[in-house]
Design an enzyme around this catalytic site. Structure first.
Site, PDB file in Angstrom:
ATOM      1  N   SER A   1       0.828  -1.205   0.000  1.00  0.00           N
ATOM      2  CA  SER A   1       0.000   0.000   0.000  1.00  0.00           C
ATOM      3  C   SER A   1       0.861   1.252   0.000  1.00  0.00           C
ATOM      4  O   SER A   1       0.507   2.258  -0.585  1.00  0.00           O
ATOM      5  CB  SER A   1      -0.876   0.079   1.243  1.00  0.00           C
ATOM      6  OG  SER A   1      -1.503  -1.112   1.506  1.00  0.00           O
TER       7      SER A   1
ATOM      8  N   HIS B   1      -2.592  -3.513  -6.191  1.00  0.00           N
ATOM      9  CA  HIS B   1      -3.017  -3.037  -4.872  1.00  0.00           C
ATOM     10  C   HIS B   1      -4.501  -3.320  -4.682  1.00  0.00           C
ATOM     11  O   HIS B   1      -5.355  -2.582  -5.161  1.00  0.00           O
ATOM     12  CB  HIS B   1      -2.694  -1.542  -4.728  1.00  0.00           C
ATOM     13  CG  HIS B   1      -3.052  -0.995  -3.388  1.00  0.00           C
ATOM     14  ND1 HIS B   1      -3.518   0.277  -3.195  1.00  0.00           N
ATOM     15  CD2 HIS B   1      -3.012  -1.564  -2.160  1.00  0.00           C
ATOM     16  CE1 HIS B   1      -3.759   0.452  -1.904  1.00  0.00           C
ATOM     17  NE2 HIS B   1      -3.460  -0.644  -1.260  1.00  0.00           N
TER      18      HIS B   1
ATOM     19  N   GLU C   1      -5.900  -1.161  -7.826  1.00  0.00           N
ATOM     20  CA  GLU C   1      -4.918  -0.247  -8.415  1.00  0.00           C
ATOM     21  C   GLU C   1      -3.809  -1.102  -9.039  1.00  0.00           C
ATOM     22  O   GLU C   1      -3.197  -1.924  -8.357  1.00  0.00           O
ATOM     23  CB  GLU C   1      -4.339   0.683  -7.346  1.00  0.00           C
ATOM     24  CG  GLU C   1      -5.290   1.808  -6.959  1.00  0.00           C
ATOM     25  CD  GLU C   1      -4.683   2.785  -5.957  1.00  0.00           C
ATOM     26  OE1 GLU C   1      -4.871   3.990  -6.124  1.00  0.00           O
ATOM     27  OE2 GLU C   1      -4.024   2.332  -4.992  1.00  0.00           O
TER      28      GLU C   1
ATOM     29  N   ASN D   1      -4.511   6.431  -1.805  1.00  0.00           N
ATOM     30  CA  ASN D   1      -4.050   6.862  -0.485  1.00  0.00           C
ATOM     31  C   ASN D   1      -3.449   8.261  -0.512  1.00  0.00           C
ATOM     32  O   ASN D   1      -3.415   8.940   0.510  1.00  0.00           O
ATOM     33  CB  ASN D   1      -3.082   5.834   0.111  1.00  0.00           C
ATOM     34  CG  ASN D   1      -3.854   4.661   0.717  1.00  0.00           C
ATOM     35  OD1 ASN D   1      -5.015   4.816   1.101  1.00  0.00           O
ATOM     36  ND2 ASN D   1      -3.240   3.500   0.773  1.00  0.00           N
TER      37      ASN D   1
END
Ligand code: 3H9
Length: 653
Positions: A410, A431, A443, A481
């Site tokens: 991550s 991801h 992702e 993120n």
């Protein structure tokens, strides 16, 4: 068979056994564009007038019957004939019209079928009215004819959920009259011939079956609560529950509602999402690049994330070899995976045969060499650079040089993981979001050296896993993120500036997030972000604004819901505002000399959206995200951004 008559560029027909067989051929999904509507109208006039014709069959070319109205025409000036006008002509034809459903009949497609006098479906057909997913209601009779055909409760369920049902269920519900075991069009021609000269069953003339009003009210209330302020489900409930009135009145109400919703911001946002989803896997430079074949997937680390990935992979038909550190851990992982599969059986998503087949495709091991048959290996081990690089170096020794290696990190830099391997060109990031067997977003991280066919493999696997892939470049936290960090940072600035956690959460929930940010934090636990902040402390720009409130909460043991307190208190498990947190926030403001002020919900949302939008612009400028719509998809599918608002980038337009 007679020669083909072209009624328009997309509608043609032949005559078979005195029945006019009409084919709609408007690739890719036979949407009812103006040319289709025009062709159908001419066809119907021809069928009515031709003395030798006893009936009509309508079918679609290719694998779709009709995918619905042409969404690309929405927002453009209306063009005659309208779909409701054509549909009225179908229903009122004096000769039988039979729908031969060769594939999906969705939205306006199902509305065409509902107006036909009989419906025959191929086993591959599916039907549904997905309009609410586009922020609209069915606009060509769906809300009025479907309840006449299957009753209000079943119609309410289908129309407000937008879900589609397969042929067998459609038959059971009474939406279709017959399943064709053999040739579909032959079956439809026979049906038309049988109906010829007999009184026709016109859906619009049927009486709506009486149903339990209390039950309908309960269902309606549940749908409205779930709609979180969206207009379309509420209007759909209203139209369906009031359908027991003269057809013309119901149709006029439906049409007026449809037009208002079609031109709304909410519908524009959902159309944006629809097209964004189809765009996201189109990646520049990958045209014509063949993905590497993948049949067996290795998964390293069978914790929660690895097990979820395994369940998704088994469900998609892959063989899975799970690796964990010890035979015991591997066995435990296997039990967890089987437990998740059993839950799918319990919920009816998987039948016993499917369960046995998936179980048979799963094996686990603690020996690296057992991963040798893998075409792709995904690591989901502890998010630590040393752990991941040493694992990839071990994998280098046991898997084929053309097998793909994916990291599920991550926050770590996948370039560094790739650089530690012998073949960095076969490394990419995949991801997943937790729980990986449920969350659609994936992702797909393109590293500097990732080979085009390796990236194409990531996208092909994502599609087979029924995930929504979004390609991202390498940056701390990737697309999601990074935006989420900006969003969180802004929320913390707002805390210092005068807003309280519950005020921020209420503003976000009113906007359409399923849960406010601070409530989500409490649910997930505050410790992981705290650990990251501590790691980053040494390299943080000392001149950048830093809010210490979260650290103070963590130091006080307020680690979230599990600890019984976090941003909120949880006496008896219920989330409540905690004056202690307010005191901590006030102390932080005083320490920085900030005079707090009040914020309206609109201001709060504007500040949060503004921060996300700016970060999104930065991601585009840095080339991390290829298009703004990709950013929208990530935030909608991974972070609870309301789809009916179109995403943080769309909301800026
Ligand atoms: C409606 O019907 C309103 C009426 O009640 C009232 C009217 C008065 N229009 O999904 P795919 C394109 S609202 C235009 O990858 P699949 C799509 O953009 C409509 N274009 O294929 C893509 O283009 P590209 C209600 C459409 O095989 C290409 O087709 N209907 C439409 O995986 C292939 O799409 C719906 O909401 C459209 N309606 O799945 C159904 N639909 O290649 C929406 C698709 O340039 N459609 N395109 O990227 C679907 O659910 C799926 O497309 C379908 C096929 C299941 C049909």
């Amino acid at each position: 068979m007679s020669e083909t008559i072209e009624f328009s560029a997309t509608v043609s027909a032949t005559t078979r056994n005195g029945v006019l067989v009409v084919t709609i051929d408007n690739a890719p999904v036979n949407a009812t564009s103006v040319d289709v509507r025009d062709g159908l109208e001419k066809t119907l006039a021809h069928a009515e007038a031709a003395a030798g014709l006893t009936g009509v069959v309508i079918t679609g070319a290719g694998k779709t019957f009709i995918g619905g109205a042409d969404i690309k025409e929405f927002g453009k000036p209306a063009m005659d004939p309208t779909l409701p006008a054509v549909i009225e002509k179908i229903e009122n034809l004096s000769k039988p019209v039979v729908a031969a459903l060769n594939g999906a009949a969705l939205g306006g497609g199902l509305e065409v079928a509902l107006a036909c006098h009989y419906r025959v479906a191929a086993p591959a057909a599916q039907v549904g009215l997905p309009e609410v997913k586009l922020g609209i209601v069915p606009g060509a009779g769906g809300t009025q004819r479907l309840p006449r055909l299957i009753g209000i409760p079943a119609a309410l369920d289908l129309i407000t959920s937008g879900r589609s049902v397969k042929a067998a269920e459609a038959l059971k519900l009474g939406i279709v009259d017959e399943l064709a075991a053999g040739d579909l069009v032959e079956a439809a021609i026979s049906a038309a011939s049988v109906l010829a000269g007999k009184p026709l069953r016109r859906t619009g003339e049927l009486t709506i079956a009486l149903s339990d009003t209390a039950e309908i009210e309960k269902t309606s209330a549940r749908i409205l609560a779930k709609a979180r302020g969206q207009k379309a489900p509420a209007e759909a409930v209203r139209l369906v529950t009031s359908s027991n009135r003269p057809l013309a009145e119901g149709l006029a109400d439906e049409r007026a509602t449809f037009l208002i919703l079609r031109d709304s911001r909410e519908a524009a946002a959902l159309r944006h999402v629809f097209f964004a989803e189809r765009e996201s896997s189109k990646v520049e430079g990958l045209e014509g690049v063949e993905p590497r074949p993948v049949r067996t997937i290795g998964i390293c680390g069978l914790g929660l994330m690895g097990s979820g990935i395994a369940v998704a992979a088994l469900g998609a038909g892959y063989s899975v070899i799970g690796l964990d550190q010890t035979a015991e851990a591997a066995e435990k992982g296997k039990e967890r995976i089987i437990g998740l599969l059993e839950r799918n059986v319990a919920s009816g998503r998987l039948d016993q045969t499917g369960f046995e087949a998936q179980k048979a495709r799963l094996s686990v091991t603690a020996t690296d060499a057992d991963l040798a048959p893998c075409d792709l290996v995904v690591e989901a081990v502890f998010d630590d650079l040393a752990v991941k690089t040493s694992l990839f170096q071990r994998l280098d020794k046991v898997i084929r040089p053309d097998a793909v290696l994916a990291t599920n990190t991550s926050y770590l830099n996948p370039e560094e993981i790739a650089a530690a391997t012998v073949h960095p060109e076969r490394v990419l990031g995949l991801h997943f979001f937790s729980p990986a067997h449920v969350m659609r977003l994936l992702e797909v991280v393109r590293c500097a050296k990732t080979a085009p066919d390796v990236l194409a493999t990531g996208l092909a696997v994502a599609k087979k896993l029924r995930k929504l892939p979004v390609v991202t470049g390498v940056t701390e936290g990737f697309i999601g993120n990074r935006i989420f960090s900006a969003y969180r940072r802004e929320a913390e600035f707002l805390l210092e500036d005068g807003a309280l956690p519950h005020e921020i959460d209420a503003a976000l929930e009113d906007y359409g997030f399923p849960m406010g940010l601070f409530a989500v934090y409490d649910m997930a636990g505050l410790e992981i972000a705290w650990a990251r902040r501590k790691r980053q402390a040494a390299t943080r720009d000392p001149s950048a604004r830093y809010v210490e409130i979260a650290d103070t909460l963590c130091e006080a043991g307020r680690l979230g819901q599990k600890a019984g307190r976090g941003w909120y208190a949880y006496p008896d498990g219920r989330r409540t505002i905690d004056p202690e947190v307010t005191t901590i926030i006030e102390a932080a403001r005083t320490k920085k000399g900030i005079t707090p002020r009040t914020f309206s919900k609109t201001e709060i949302v504007e500040r949060m959206l503004g921060a996300m939008g700016l970060e999104g612009e930065a991601l585009l400028a840095e080339g991390i995200a290829a298009r703004a719509s990709d950013i929208d998809l990530v935030m909608i599918n991974g972070y609870g951004f309301p789809a009916h608002k179109g995403g943080p980038m769309f909301s800026r337009s």
